[in-house]
Design an enzyme around this catalytic site. Structure first.
Site, PDB file in Angstrom:
ATOM      1  N   GLU A 272       0.821  -1.207   0.000  1.00  0.00           N
ATOM      2  CA  GLU A 272       0.000   0.000   0.000  1.00  0.00           C
ATOM      3  C   GLU A 272       0.861   1.267   0.000  1.00  0.00           C
ATOM      4  O   GLU A 272       0.429   2.321  -0.426  1.00  0.00           O
ATOM      5  CB  GLU A 272      -0.905  -0.021   1.251  1.00  0.00           C
ATOM      6  CG  GLU A 272      -2.320   0.402   0.958  1.00  0.00           C
ATOM      7  CD  GLU A 272      -3.264   0.233   2.141  1.00  0.00           C
ATOM      8  OE1 GLU A 272      -2.836  -0.218   3.233  1.00  0.00           O
ATOM      9  OE2 GLU A 272      -4.435   0.569   1.979  1.00  0.00           O
ATOM     10  N   HIS A 293       7.483 -26.719  -1.675  1.00  0.00           N
ATOM     11  CA  HIS A 293       6.987 -27.843  -2.464  1.00  0.00           C
ATOM     12  C   HIS A 293       5.934 -27.408  -3.469  1.00  0.00           C
ATOM     13  O   HIS A 293       5.284 -28.232  -4.092  1.00  0.00           O
ATOM     14  CB  HIS A 293       6.425 -28.920  -1.525  1.00  0.00           C
ATOM     15  CG  HIS A 293       7.482 -29.483  -0.631  1.00  0.00           C
ATOM     16  ND1 HIS A 293       8.173 -30.636  -0.919  1.00  0.00           N
ATOM     17  CD2 HIS A 293       8.017 -29.001   0.530  1.00  0.00           C
ATOM     18  CE1 HIS A 293       9.065 -30.858   0.032  1.00  0.00           C
ATOM     19  NE2 HIS A 293       8.995 -29.877   0.920  1.00  0.00           N
ATOM     20  N   LYS A 407     -13.632   0.857  -3.691  1.00  0.00           N
ATOM     21  CA  LYS A 407     -14.683   1.254  -2.740  1.00  0.00           C
ATOM     22  C   LYS A 407     -15.743   2.078  -3.439  1.00  0.00           C
ATOM     23  O   LYS A 407     -16.933   1.871  -3.257  1.00  0.00           O
ATOM     24  CB  LYS A 407     -14.083   2.120  -1.623  1.00  0.00           C
ATOM     25  CG  LYS A 407     -13.297   1.366  -0.585  1.00  0.00           C
ATOM     26  CD  LYS A 407     -13.143   2.280   0.628  1.00  0.00           C
ATOM     27  CE  LYS A 407     -11.948   1.956   1.462  1.00  0.00           C
ATOM     28  NZ  LYS A 407     -11.658   2.977   2.455  1.00  0.00           N
TER      29      LYS A 407
HETATM   30  O1  PA5 Z   1      -3.126   1.664   5.910  1.00  0.00           O
HETATM   31  C1  PA5 Z   1      -4.224   2.140   5.700  1.00  0.00           C
HETATM   32  O2  PA5 Z   1      -4.446   3.331   5.888  1.00  0.00           O
HETATM   33  C2  PA5 Z   1      -5.403   1.294   5.264  1.00  0.00           C
HETATM   34  O3  PA5 Z   1      -5.033  -0.026   5.050  1.00  0.00           O
HETATM   35  C3  PA5 Z   1      -6.464   1.309   6.307  1.00  0.00           C
HETATM   36  O4  PA5 Z   1      -5.915   0.879   7.510  1.00  0.00           O
HETATM   37  C4  PA5 Z   1      -7.649   0.419   5.947  1.00  0.00           C
HETATM   38  O5  PA5 Z   1      -8.133   0.785   4.703  1.00  0.00           O
HETATM   39  C5  PA5 Z   1      -8.742   0.513   6.984  1.00  0.00           C
HETATM   40  O6  PA5 Z   1      -9.189   1.814   7.113  1.00  0.00           O
HETATM   41  P1  PA5 Z   1     -10.141   2.262   8.286  1.00  0.00           P
HETATM   42  O7  PA5 Z   1      -9.418   2.157   9.560  1.00  0.00           O
HETATM   43  O8  PA5 Z   1     -10.486   3.694   7.990  1.00  0.00           O
HETATM   44  O9  PA5 Z   1     -11.346   1.347   8.256  1.00  0.00           O
END
Ligand code: PA5
Length: 411
Positions: A272, A293, A407
């Site tokens: 990310e 394996h 989303k």
């Molecule tokens: O690292 C990040 O910011 C994302 O992976 C969020 O943690 C994830 O999308 C969850 O978001 P939220 O805490 O707003 O539900």
């Protein structure tokens, strides 16, 4: 926690590594001094992170005493760090069974989890930074309805803990309903939130030593600040050089299934943070020796685009000996008296030699043992390395604009 780089020697020239490490060191300096608040850099210190420790400790103690099950509701950065630690340190765990919800939209998982909760004393922690994510949002709603049928309003107020940012809808709900509200610092992004209440409260409920964990984080913070050749700089420099040489996939591997969620945490952190602007090495993970394996064939002889980082833990939690057998029907008596962990270490060594020979550069992140203290060091080391590495790549390692695309379509 240390790093061994002998498995990259034949892939990287010493002078290139020196130059790249100097660049990484300058980037680290800038990163640690950056005052731009929009860059969500609150994870660099523990100042803001560990707010409300006493309140959390008290509540965690109550939950350990009163709960049969503690449900962590959250997705991505809102549950990965805690889960990584809770699963890796299983044998040190105390307190209630821990279940996870709101990390998928699986009807199977939610219905089976609700079945498991029946007749149990249930506490939940809903973690969502801005409460704008459908996975935890929808599951919180289902859980609230489930709880309403079993607990009074007062009991629910005691059993529901929410972790979100000040000013979020989650905070409003907490105020309206009397739930305990823990702060998700605005200045920390989800995947960098291990040492904030997001990661800390669940590990306290799990009976893991948060003091030891924070101590590890602090040790790593201080070391990285002082030391120009720290492991974050070395790791960022090596993976950057290899990426420039078209090693486009990095595999984080370990020889212990219990570390699967640690690996998942790392995949999220790097995926990310770096996968942007059509750049970034693709993070993948595997658990050896089982995956040797299956994927092992590809790793040894497929397209040469893989680099490998091994999490190597010194002292095992368990020692199981392979017995001698008088009949020796299986002809395995050469193993008699050896411990399984010794054989596992030989698998690690054998794999490293085979992969380096086969064209897969190999780095080794070494932990003397798997403890809360060393996991604290490991988390900070990887977070800092990720910040440095992403900056070297020329992307912003602290945002995730791409996550919004699915989303929006889903909404
Ligand atoms: O690292 C990040 O910011 C994302 O992976 C969020 O943690 C994830 O999308 C969850 O978001 P939220 O805490 O707003 O539900």
């Amino acid at each position: 926690v240390s790093i061994l780089l002998d498995g990259v020697d034949e892939y990287i020239k010493e002078e290139d590594l020196k130059e790249c490490s100097q660049k990484a060191s300058q980037i680290q300096k800038k990163l640690l001094e950056d005052k731009d608040e929009s860059r969500v850099l609150g994870w660099r210190t523990l100042e803001e992170s560990a707010v409300g420790l006493d309140v959390m400790r008290k509540k965690a103690e109550e939950i350990r005493k009163m709960a049969d099950v503690f449900v962590i509701v959250g997705v991505g950065g809102s549950n990965q760090a805690a889960r990584a630690m809770i699963e890796a340190l299983k044998e040190e765990r105390k307190g209630p069974e821990i279940l996870y919800l709101g990390n998928t939209l699986s009807p199977y998982t939610i219905s089976h989890t609700l079945e498991k909760l029946e007749g149990k004393s249930v506490y939940i922690d809903v973690i969502a930074k801005n409460f704008e994510t459908l996975e935890p949002g929808s599951h919180f709603r289902i859980l609230r309805q489930w709880m309403r049928k079993r607990y009074t309003k007062q009991e629910m107020a005691n059993r529901i803990i929410v972790t979100g940012t000040v000013g979020s809808r989650l905070e409003e709900i907490a105020k309206e309903q009397g739930y305990l509200f823990l702060q998700f610092p605005v200045s920390v992004g989800g995947r960098y939130s291990a040492f904030t209440p997001v990661g800390l409260f669940p590990i306290m409920v799990a009976g893991l030593d948060e003091r030891e964990f924070l101590n590890g984080v602090l040790t790593a913070m201080e070391d990285c600040k002082k030391n120009d050749e720290n492991i974050a700089i070395q790791y960022a420099a090596v993976r950057n050089l290899l990426y420039q040489k078209h090693y486009d996939i990095e595999m984080l591997v370990s020889f212990e299934p219990q570390y699967a969620y640690l690996e998942k945490w790392w995949v999220q952190l790097f995926g990310e943070s770096e996968g942007k602007d059509k750049k970034g090495s693709f993070p993948a993970c595997a658990i050896y020796s089982e995956d040797l394996h299956s994927m092992g064939q590809y790793i040894q002889q497929g397209v040469r685009m893989l680099m490998e980082t091994v999490i190597s833990v010194g002292k095992p939690h368990y020692q199981v000996q392979i017995p001698s057998d008088a009949a020796n029907l299986d002809k395995l008596n050469f193993l008699a008296g050896k411990r399984v962990d010794e054989v596992n270490k030989m698998a690690e060594l054998g794999t490293q030699i085979a992969h380096v020979d086969g064209g897969v550069p190999n780095m080794k992140v070494c932990m003397p043992a798997l403890t809360a203290q060393y996991i604290g060091q490991l988390f900070y080391f990887f977070e800092l390395a990720c910040g440095i590495s992403g900056s070297m790549l020329g992307v912003n390692p602290f945002d995730q604009p791409g996550v919004e695309a699915y989303k929006n379509n889903m909404f």
